[in-house]
Design a protein around this motif. Structure first.
Motif, PDB file in Angstrom:
ATOM      1  N   TRP A  41       0.819  -1.211   0.000  1.00 39.52           N
ATOM      2  CA  TRP A  41       0.000   0.000   0.000  1.00 39.52           C
ATOM      3  C   TRP A  41       0.854   1.262   0.000  1.00 39.52           C
ATOM      4  O   TRP A  41       0.463   2.286  -0.554  1.00 39.52           O
ATOM      5  CB  TRP A  41      -0.978  -0.029   1.173  1.00 39.52           C
ATOM      6  N   ARG A  42       2.028   1.183   0.584  1.00 36.31           N
ATOM      7  CA  ARG A  42       2.926   2.334   0.523  1.00 36.31           C
ATOM      8  C   ARG A  42       3.382   2.553  -0.926  1.00 36.31           C
ATOM      9  O   ARG A  42       3.450   3.699  -1.406  1.00 36.31           O
ATOM     10  CB  ARG A  42       4.128   2.111   1.441  1.00 36.31           C
ATOM     11  N   MET A  43       3.673   1.480  -1.627  1.00 32.17           N
ATOM     12  CA  MET A  43       4.029   1.582  -3.036  1.00 32.17           C
ATOM     13  C   MET A  43       2.873   2.146  -3.858  1.00 32.17           C
ATOM     14  O   MET A  43       3.067   2.987  -4.742  1.00 32.17           O
ATOM     15  CB  MET A  43       4.437   0.205  -3.566  1.00 32.17           C
ATOM     16  N   TYR A  44       1.665   1.691  -3.572  1.00 31.78           N
ATOM     17  CA  TYR A  44       0.481   2.186  -4.289  1.00 31.78           C
ATOM     18  C   TYR A  44       0.313   3.691  -4.086  1.00 31.78           C
ATOM     19  O   TYR A  44       0.086   4.433  -5.049  1.00 31.78           O
ATOM     20  CB  TYR A  44      -0.742   1.410  -3.798  1.00 31.78           C
ATOM     21  N   LEU A  45       0.447   4.176  -2.853  1.00 32.00           N
ATOM     22  CA  LEU A  45       0.291   5.605  -2.590  1.00 32.00           C
ATOM     23  C   LEU A  45       1.413   6.401  -3.250  1.00 32.00           C
ATOM     24  O   LEU A  45       1.165   7.432  -3.883  1.00 32.00           O
ATOM     25  CB  LEU A  45       0.264   5.864  -1.082  1.00 32.00           C
ATOM     26  N   ALA A  46       2.650   5.914  -3.131  1.00 28.31           N
ATOM     27  CA  ALA A  46       3.786   6.624  -3.718  1.00 28.31           C
ATOM     28  C   ALA A  46       3.685   6.671  -5.242  1.00 28.31           C
ATOM     29  O   ALA A  46       3.929   7.711  -5.864  1.00 28.31           O
ATOM     30  CB  ALA A  46       5.091   5.942  -3.301  1.00 28.31           C
ATOM     31  N   GLY A  47       3.329   5.533  -5.847  1.00 31.93           N
ATOM     32  CA  GLY A  47       3.192   5.497  -7.301  1.00 31.93           C
ATOM     33  C   GLY A  47       2.081   6.401  -7.792  1.00 31.93           C
ATOM     34  O   GLY A  47       2.197   7.028  -8.856  1.00 31.93           O
ATOM     35  N   SER A  48       1.010   6.507  -7.011  1.00 29.99           N
ATOM     36  CA  SER A  48      -0.101   7.383  -7.393  1.00 29.99           C
ATOM     37  C   SER A  48       0.294   8.846  -7.301  1.00 29.99           C
ATOM     38  O   SER A  48      -0.043   9.656  -8.179  1.00 29.99           O
ATOM     39  CB  SER A  48      -1.316   7.099  -6.501  1.00 29.99           C
ATOM     40  N   ILE A  49       1.001   9.214  -6.224  1.00 34.57           N
ATOM     41  CA  ILE A  49       1.521  10.586  -6.122  1.00 34.57           C
ATOM     42  C   ILE A  49       2.346  10.924  -7.363  1.00 34.57           C
ATOM     43  O   ILE A  49       2.160  11.963  -8.002  1.00 34.57           O
ATOM     44  CB  ILE A  49       2.399  10.737  -4.862  1.00 34.57           C
ATOM     45  N   ALA A  50       3.251  10.020  -7.704  1.00 34.06           N
ATOM     46  CA  ALA A  50       4.138  10.249  -8.842  1.00 34.06           C
ATOM     47  C   ALA A  50       3.367  10.363 -10.151  1.00 34.06           C
ATOM     48  O   ALA A  50       3.682  11.210 -11.006  1.00 34.06           O
ATOM     49  CB  ALA A  50       5.154   9.112  -8.933  1.00 34.06           C
ATOM     50  N   ALA A  51       2.343   9.530 -10.329  1.00 34.21           N
ATOM     51  CA  ALA A  51       1.581   9.537 -11.572  1.00 34.21           C
ATOM     52  C   ALA A  51       0.836  10.856 -11.768  1.00 34.21           C
ATOM     53  O   ALA A  51       0.765  11.389 -12.887  1.00 34.21           O
ATOM     54  CB  ALA A  51       0.598   8.366 -11.589  1.00 34.21           C
ATOM     55  N   PHE A  52       0.289  11.406 -10.678  1.00 36.16           N
ATOM     56  CA  PHE A  52      -0.398  12.696 -10.806  1.00 36.16           C
ATOM     57  C   PHE A  52       0.597  13.831 -10.998  1.00 36.16           C
ATOM     58  O   PHE A  52       0.340  14.767 -11.758  1.00 36.16           O
ATOM     59  CB  PHE A  52      -1.292  12.947  -9.589  1.00 36.16           C
ATOM     60  N   ARG A  53       1.736  13.766 -10.347  1.00 35.40           N
ATOM     61  CA  ARG A  53       2.746  14.805 -10.549  1.00 35.40           C
ATOM     62  C   ARG A  53       3.290  14.783 -11.975  1.00 35.40           C
ATOM     63  O   ARG A  53       3.523  15.826 -12.587  1.00 35.40           O
ATOM     64  CB  ARG A  53       3.907  14.592  -9.577  1.00 35.40           C
ATOM     65  N   ALA A  54       3.508  13.597 -12.502  1.00 36.00           N
ATOM     66  CA  ALA A  54       4.106  13.465 -13.835  1.00 36.00           C
ATOM     67  C   ALA A  54       3.085  13.627 -14.953  1.00 36.00           C
ATOM     68  O   ALA A  54       3.462  13.695 -16.125  1.00 36.00           O
ATOM     69  CB  ALA A  54       4.798  12.101 -13.947  1.00 36.00           C
ATOM     70  N   GLY A  55       1.796  13.677 -14.628  1.00 35.47           N
ATOM     71  CA  GLY A  55       0.771  13.822 -15.654  1.00 35.47           C
ATOM     72  C   GLY A  55       0.336  12.515 -16.271  1.00 35.47           C
ATOM     73  O   GLY A  55      -0.414  12.516 -17.247  1.00 35.47           O
ATOM     74  N   SER A  56       0.772  11.373 -15.708  1.00 35.41           N
ATOM     75  CA  SER A  56       0.301  10.078 -16.203  1.00 35.41           C
ATOM     76  C   SER A  56      -1.162   9.863 -15.868  1.00 35.41           C
ATOM     77  O   SER A  56      -1.868   9.141 -16.568  1.00 35.41           O
ATOM     78  CB  SER A  56       1.139   8.940 -15.592  1.00 35.41           C
ATOM     79  N   LEU A  57      -1.619  10.444 -14.755  1.00 32.70           N
ATOM     80  CA  LEU A  57      -3.017  10.401 -14.353  1.00 32.70           C
ATOM     81  C   LEU A  57      -3.548  11.823 -14.227  1.00 32.70           C
ATOM     82  O   LEU A  57      -2.807  12.755 -13.915  1.00 32.70           O
ATOM     83  CB  LEU A  57      -3.188   9.669 -13.013  1.00 32.70           C
ATOM     84  N   GLN A  58      -4.844  11.961 -14.469  1.00 37.36           N
ATOM     85  CA  GLN A  58      -5.545  13.234 -14.347  1.00 37.36           C
ATOM     86  C   GLN A  58      -6.719  13.040 -13.378  1.00 37.36           C
ATOM     87  O   GLN A  58      -7.076  11.920 -13.031  1.00 37.36           O
ATOM     88  CB  GLN A  58      -6.082  13.702 -15.711  1.00 37.36           C
ATOM     89  N   LEU A  59      -7.319  14.140 -12.954  1.00 34.61           N
ATOM     90  CA  LEU A  59      -8.530  14.056 -12.142  1.00 34.61           C
ATOM     91  C   LEU A  59      -9.558  15.008 -12.729  1.00 34.61           C
ATOM     92  O   LEU A  59      -9.403  16.232 -12.647  1.00 34.61           O
ATOM     93  CB  LEU A  59      -8.243  14.390 -10.678  1.00 34.61           C
TER      94      LEU A  59
END
Length: 438
Positions: free
Chosen positions: A390-408
């Motif tokens: 779960w720590r990996m999931y949270l960290a990877g999600s932070i990174a994805a939104f910062r890098a623009g891989s994910l949007q909201l």
């Protein structure tokens, strides 16, 4: 054995052990041999294919392989040769699995490392050969049919309310993007600001009726009932969340305004002044978007308004294989074009589209801070591998939104022939959405 080497979990005294639920590939690894020359070559090749991010690799014998052409900002440790081969075969799946199992570890800030990796890969993949795209591909999400959706939701949301209570906000237990209207807001203020922002976009008024598809722990429904005097039918298929929501509505005297319904969104009945879905579209599956569009169309009164709040993409892309397999089964964040297709299918007029990508990065950062603060309690509830996953999931999600891989995305729409439309957005910002104190 190196301090990072994988080890078996201690016996659990909690009623739930989640490693078997996440199906993590756990194994003890004792390594005495030196790395072969071709294994060092594999690491160097892997990094070149990933775009040469500023990452140093430390192997199981403490040999180090430096990044090409730049200083290392992070170090990734591999505990055994099999970990290396798994990483080369499919890093999209193996990186998270190996980190969760303790066979891969990181020196440096994990979200920062993941962001650097995502940015490098985004540039590098444009030059990948087709065989590499095929080898490292993400798999299609699991089915989101009625019975499969129940299983998918149970896997993620029925881990226990006590778990989520440790790191979500203490105001309304929101497991979706907060709205940082001002940078100094607390998580609690920002989550309440999100609820207020949603209500304003729907132009709610006392006496209106609202249907909510996928209500989480029920915080939005309670906010709408308490602050806007509306009546809400809120649908959810999570046992844990519905039980919590119903108890809170009774406790707060809102149970006469809110009906929390344990049922699939596909079974929504009736017509309403507003349709709202916050954080559910990612679980619907794009093959079900036409049916969802038709459901919204028949559920909205002639002048009704709808709002969908969803993680998304700039272009169609499958969810990361590890997150879909271990954390969010069935997940598919749609592109903005796919959300527009949903609207076009129902002949809806799109009134407003807002992207809160960096708001979600900040939300996740606060969640991770609280998660790390509760790490011992979480490990006691489950085990160390669950905590690392779960720590990996949270960290990877932070990174994805910062890098623009994910949007909201927040998208507001209504029937194509309705003329009861807001003239401007001015009413959304007449006074602050966030409360002064929580």
């Amino acid at each position: 054995m190196n301090k990072y080497s994988a080890r078996k979990s201690a016996p659990q005294h909690s009623h739930t052990n989640q490693s078997h639920v996440l199906n993590l590939p756990l194994q003890d690894t004792q390594v005495t041999r030196e790395p072969h020359s071709h294994e060092r070559w594999l690491v160097a090749k892997l990094m070149r294919m990933a775009g040469s991010p500023p990452i140093r690799f430390r192997l199981w014998n403490n040999d180090e392989i430096e990044p090409h052409g730049q200083p290392a900002l992070f170090t990734v440790y591999l505990a055994d040769p099999k970990a290396l081969y798994a990483l080369v075969a499919n890093p999209n799946l193996a990186f998270g699995d190996l980190y969760s199992a303790g066979r891969l570890d990181v020196e440096g800030d994990l979200p920062d490392l993941m962001e650097a990796l995502y940015r490098a890969i985004h540039q590098a993949r444009q030059k990948w050969p087709r065989w590499l795209e095929a080898l490292w591909r993400n798999h299609a999400p699991r089915s989101t049919g009625p019975s499969e959706a129940l299983e998918n939701i149970h896997h993620h949301y029925d881990l226990g309310n006590d778990f989520y209570r440790l790191w979500l906000d203490q105001a309304e237990m929101q497991y979706t993007c907060a709205y940082y209207e001002r940078p100094e807001l607390s998580l609690e203020q920002a989550q309440l600001a999100k609820l207020e922002h949603v209500c304003r976009k729907l132009r709610l008024k006392p006496g209106m009726t609202v249907v909510e598809a996928g209500c989480g722990w029920g915080g939005l429904a309670r906010y709408m009932a308490r602050h806007y005097g509306v009546k809400v039918h809120a649908y959810n298929i999570s046992e844990e969340q519905i039980a919590y929501a119903q108890a809170q509505a009774r406790k707060q005297g809102l149970h006469t305004q809110i009906e929390y319904i344990k049922d699939d969104y596909r079974n929504i009945q009736g017509q309403y002044d507003a349709f709202v879905s916050v954080g559910m579209l990612e679980h619907v599956g794009k093959e079900n978007f036409p049916a969802l569009s038709e459901l919204i169309k028949r559920s909205l009164k002639p002048n009704g308004m709808a709002l969908i709040h969803s993680i998304g993409r700039n272009r169609p892309m499958l969810m990361n294989a590890w997150i879909e397999k271990r954390i969010f089964p069935g997940a598919y964040p749609p592109s903005i074009g796919e959300i527009m297709d949903l609207c076009e299918h129902g002949d809806f007029s799109v009134l407003d589209v807002e992207n809160l990508r960096l708001h979600y990065a900040r939300t996740l950062s606060v969640w991770m801070e609280r998660f790390d603060g509760a790490q011992s309690a979480i490990t006691d509830m489950y085990d160390e591998h669950f905590t690392r996953a779960w720590r990996m999931y949270l960290a990877g999600s932070i990174a994805a939104f910062r890098a623009g891989s994910l949007q909201l995305f927040q998208v507001v729409f209504t029937h194509g022939d309705s003329n009861q439309l807001p003239a401007t957005r001015q009413d959304l910002y007449t006074f602050p959405a966030a409360p002064e104190n929580v």
